[in-house]
Design a protein around this motif. Structure first.
Motif, short mmCIF file in Angstrom:
data_model
loop_
_atom_site.label_atom_id
_atom_site.label_comp_id
_atom_site.label_asym_id
_atom_site.label_seq_id
_atom_site.Cartn_x
_atom_site.Cartn_y
_atom_site.Cartn_z
N GLU A 27 0.89 -1.16 0.00
CA GLU A 27 0.00 0.00 0.00
C GLU A 27 0.93 1.20 0.00
O GLU A 27 1.90 1.24 0.77
CB GLU A 27 -0.89 0.03 1.24
N ASN B 298 1.85 9.23 -1.50
CA ASN B 298 2.50 10.42 -0.97
C ASN B 298 3.92 10.16 -0.48
O ASN B 298 4.34 10.69 0.55
CB ASN B 298 1.64 11.05 0.12
N GLU C 96 0.44 7.59 14.91
CA GLU C 96 0.12 8.56 13.87
C GLU C 96 -0.35 7.83 12.61
O GLU C 96 0.28 6.87 12.16
CB GLU C 96 1.35 9.41 13.55
N GLU C 97 -1.45 8.30 12.05
CA GLU C 97 -2.01 7.70 10.85
C GLU C 97 -1.42 8.36 9.60
O GLU C 97 -1.09 9.54 9.62
CB GLU C 97 -3.53 7.85 10.85
N THR C 98 -1.32 7.58 8.52
CA THR C 98 -0.90 8.14 7.24
C THR C 98 -2.15 8.53 6.46
O THR C 98 -3.27 8.18 6.83
CB THR C 98 -0.12 7.11 6.40
N ASP C 99 -1.93 9.23 5.37
CA ASP C 99 -3.06 9.55 4.48
C ASP C 99 -3.05 8.64 3.24
O ASP C 99 -3.64 8.96 2.22
CB ASP C 99 -3.06 11.02 4.10
N ILE C 100 -2.39 7.48 3.36
CA ILE C 100 -2.40 6.50 2.27
C ILE C 100 -3.82 5.96 2.13
O ILE C 100 -4.43 5.53 3.10
CB ILE C 100 -1.43 5.34 2.56
N GLU C 101 -4.33 6.02 0.90
CA GLU C 101 -5.64 5.46 0.62
C GLU C 101 -5.47 3.97 0.35
O GLU C 101 -4.97 3.59 -0.71
CB GLU C 101 -6.29 6.16 -0.57
N CYS C 102 -5.88 3.15 1.31
CA CYS C 102 -5.70 1.70 1.17
C CYS C 102 -6.61 1.13 0.10
O CYS C 102 -7.71 1.64 -0.14
CB CYS C 102 -5.97 1.02 2.51
N ILE D 193 -6.77 1.77 7.75
CA ILE D 193 -5.94 2.91 8.10
C ILE D 193 -4.54 2.38 8.37
O ILE D 193 -4.36 1.43 9.12
CB ILE D 193 -6.49 3.63 9.34
N ARG E 116 1.83 5.26 10.53
CA ARG E 116 3.12 5.72 10.02
C ARG E 116 4.25 4.77 10.41
O ARG E 116 5.21 4.58 9.66
CB ARG E 116 3.39 7.14 10.54
N THR F 237 5.52 2.19 7.78
CA THR F 237 5.90 2.67 6.45
C THR F 237 7.38 3.02 6.39
O THR F 237 8.03 3.21 7.41
CB THR F 237 5.10 3.93 6.07
#
Length: 168
Positions: free
Chosen positions: A75, A78, A112-118, A124, A127, A130
């Motif tokens: 996944e 950005n 902390e969450e990423t803004d990666i669209e799974c 969700i 971070r 990754t």
């Protein structure tokens, strides 16, 4: 009475990473939600071209057409990449059902969450799972396709659950 205990082990990167051999060891790939497809030498080149160019940001790789055992999942978005290898996705516990993921040591204590669209449209990604090293991730994916094993050129976080009996 018993309870599940989460276990984690860090597998360091090898001093001299294995080189990518020829051949194809993994049979199937899927760009979610498209259909499962067979990996051939030509499709392997196309997969790597699509991933490297950013034309595709996620992929599932496996020898199991049901995507339940021995699955590698990417996944990304950005500039961040979450690469995971799942030994057994059927809900088993124990080290034989471990999962391995990339990780960022600076975020291990963070949620902390990423803004990666799974690719599944709902998950969700944190971070801590990754990394930003695109070339290392691409090499790990191609190595997996060609060998069916994890590339030792990046560190992996191995996680699993064990059943522990509570004292009565």
């Amino acid at each position: 009475m018993s309870k599940l205990i989460d276990r984690t082990e860090f597998i360091p990167q090898s001093g001299t990473a294995a080189e990518i051999p020829d051949g194809i060891a993994v049979k199937y790939y899927q760009y979610w939600p498209e259909q499962l497809q067979e990996i051939t030498p030509d499709s392997c080149r196309e997969i790597m071209k699509n991933l490297r160019s950013g034309q595709r940001e996620n992929i599932y790789l496996s020898n199991n057409p049901d995507l339940e055992v021995d699955i590698m999942v990417l996944e990304s978005g950005n500039g961040l990449f979450a690469l995971e290898y799942i030994r057994d996705n059927t809900g088993m516990v124990g080290e034989e059902a471990a999962w391995f993921s990339t990780y960022d040591p600076e975020y291990l204590d963070s949620d902390e969450e990423t803004d990666i669209e799974c690719s599944d449209g709902q998950s969700i990604l944190l971070r801590k799972y990754t990394i930003a090293d695109k070339e290392a991730v691409m090499t790990a994916i191609e190595y997996f396709i060609r060998t069916g094993t994890l590339w030792d050129g990046i560190p992996w976080m191995k996680s699993w659950r064990e059943i522990a009996k509570e004292d009565q």
